[in-house]
Design an enzyme around this catalytic site. Structure first.
Site, PDB file in Angstrom:
ATOM      1  N   GLY A   1       0.841  -1.202   0.000  1.00 22.24           N
ATOM      2  CA  GLY A   1       0.000   0.000   0.000  1.00 22.24           C
ATOM      3  C   GLY A   1       0.871   1.245   0.000  1.00 22.24           C
TER       4      GLY A   1
ATOM      5  N   GLY B   1      -0.578   4.870  -0.999  1.00 25.71           N
ATOM      6  CA  GLY B   1      -1.644   5.518  -0.235  1.00 25.71           C
ATOM      7  C   GLY B   1      -1.129   6.733   0.523  1.00 25.71           C
TER       8      GLY B   1
ATOM      9  N   ASN C   1      -0.949  -7.447  -4.828  1.00 30.48           N
ATOM     10  CA  ASN C   1      -2.300  -7.426  -4.262  1.00 30.48           C
ATOM     11  C   ASN C   1      -2.247  -8.177  -2.934  1.00 30.48           C
ATOM     12  OD1 ASN C   1      -4.960  -7.776  -3.595  1.00 30.48           O
ATOM     13  ND2 ASN C   1      -5.609  -8.451  -5.646  1.00 30.48           N
TER      14      ASN C   1
ATOM     15  N   TYR D   1     -15.561  -0.206   8.729  1.00 27.20           N
ATOM     16  CA  TYR D   1     -14.122   0.090   8.833  1.00 27.20           C
ATOM     17  C   TYR D   1     -13.675  -0.047  10.292  1.00 27.20           C
ATOM     18  CZ  TYR D   1      -9.984   3.221   8.918  1.00 27.20           C
ATOM     19  OH  TYR D   1      -8.742   3.779   9.094  1.00 27.20           O
TER      20      TYR D   1
ATOM     21  N   LYS E   1     -11.064  -2.626  11.998  1.00 27.25           N
ATOM     22  CA  LYS E   1      -9.881  -2.182  12.760  1.00 27.25           C
ATOM     23  C   LYS E   1      -9.907  -2.805  14.157  1.00 27.25           C
ATOM     24  CE  LYS E   1      -7.609   0.299   9.768  1.00 27.25           C
ATOM     25  NZ  LYS E   1      -6.357  -0.227   9.221  1.00 27.25           N
TER      26      LYS E   1
HETATM   27  C1  AKB Z   1     -11.007   7.857   8.116  1.00 25.45           C
HETATM   28  O1  AKB Z   1     -11.499   8.999   8.191  1.00 25.45           O
HETATM   29  O2  AKB Z   1     -11.630   6.859   7.754  1.00 25.45           O
HETATM   30  C2  AKB Z   1      -9.556   7.699   8.538  1.00 25.45           C
HETATM   31  C3  AKB Z   1      -9.438   7.301   9.966  1.00 25.45           C
HETATM   32  C4  AKB Z   1      -9.780   8.248  11.052  1.00 25.45           C
HETATM   33  O3  AKB Z   1      -9.025   6.206  10.235  1.00 25.45           O
HETATM   34  N1  AKB Z   1      -8.847   8.903   8.310  1.00 25.45           N
END
Ligand code: AKB
Length: 318
Positions: free
Chosen positions: A11, A14, A55, A144, A148
């Site tokens: 990555g 990024g 990938n 997300y 995490k």
């Molecule tokens: C997001 O906004 O998704 C990221 C984060 C806070 O992990 N920048």
């Protein structure tokens, strides 16, 4: 870092990868750092050393690079961020979870050290809003954040069960002038600088009072390098460390930009990202990172704004 260490960055194109690749090459030598991404290497930053396409979903391909180049450390940065993740939850789950699992499995087989970024997105509406501590309620409401949170537990599991030396940071919103972020909720704090300089105005997708924890990329890169340099016995947290540098709202940021660009005007048009921002803490407590490995931020809001405007104006003039 030992003399024969070789770093693989996954990555590398990024937001974090672009600057971390340069920092790692400056520190350890360009040939010791293999930059990889899904994308073609069109940036001059990434041409200055080994670069290949990779990938993270292809475990065998990771293993091949590790074997061929005798890799000792992986920085795994590829991820789908919060706002994009809400649009395609199963895609976000696959990339974020299976990608991490592949990296941890390869690290287990080859005895590698790993850096993987977590996020303040592990927190949710039931977490403390002010100075959110290291150990507290973590009930994320975005896919997300769920990846995490689960990823942190997976890192801890691979450390406890297999002795993988994996280290992680819960990054706040990151602000940088080299690469723009993609698909995050804190992206406004990067876009605003480009629009302020190009057009003199910006329409923010969060409400003016929405305060979030943030960090300048120079601090974010230094934090990763410092954490990875610390002797393993000082790394007590194998989920992820809370870190932060500053907290501000769009209104605070616009006011700081106005000190340099008095005619800049901010408009507000909150969208679906407001709900995500409202679920996160307003500020983060990072005392454990400070006591375990000495974390101290260097940039505050005003230093960050001055540096961002200087570099973006310079780049535009080139
Ligand atoms: C997001 O906004 O998704 C990221 C984060 C806070 O992990 N920048």
């Amino acid at each position: 870092m030992a003399k024969n260490e070789v770093i693989l960055i996954i990555g590398a194109k990024g937001q974090i990868g672009t600057e971390l690749t340069v920092a790692l090459r400056n520190k350890y030598g360009k040939d010791a750092v293999i930059a990889t991404d899904l994308l073609e290497p069109n940036s001059s930053l990434l041409k200055d050393g080994p670069y290949m396409m990779l990938n993270v979903m292809e475990k065998l391909a990771i293993e091949n690079i590790v074997t061929r180049y005798k890799v000792t450390t992986i920085y795994h940065l590829a991820a789908v961020l919060s706002a994009s993740g809400e649009k395609k939850p199963s895609h976000a789950w696959s990339i974020n979870m299976l990608g991490l699992m592949n990296v941890l499995d390869v690290a287990k087989i080859f005895g590698l050290k790993v850096f993987w970024p977590s996020s303040i997105a592990v927190f949710g509406p039931t977490s403390p809003k002010i100075l959110c501590p290291q150990h507290t309620v973590t009930e994320p409401t975005t896919v997300y954040g769920i990846t995490k949170f689960a990823g942190e537990q997976l890192c801890n599991y691979y450390h406890e069960q297999y002795g993988v030396d994996v280290r992680s940071l819960r990054y706040p919103g990151l602000i940088s002038y080299t690469a723009k972020p993609g698909g995050g909720t804190t992206d406004y704090a990067v876009d605003i600088f480009h629009q302020a300089l190009e057009k003199g105005n910006y329409t923010c997708f969060l409400k003016e009072e929405t305060t979030l924890p943030m960090m300048y990329m120079a601090d974010a890169v230094r934090a990763a390098l410092e954490l990875m340099e610390v002797p393993a016995d000082r790394v007590k947290i194998r989920t992820a460390y809370n870190i932060s540098a500053m907290s501000f709202s769009p209104k605070n940021l616009a006011a700081a930009i106005n000190k340099h660009l008095p005619d800049f005007i901010m408009h507000y048009k909150p969208d679906e990202r407001q709900k995500i921002a409202d679920s996160w803490p307003r500020s983060i407590e990072f005392i454990t990172a400070t006591s375990d490995w000495g974390w101290q931020p260097q940039y505050d809001l005003h230093e960050m704004v001055a540096d961002m405007l200087k570099h973006i104006s310079k780049n535009a003039a080139c």
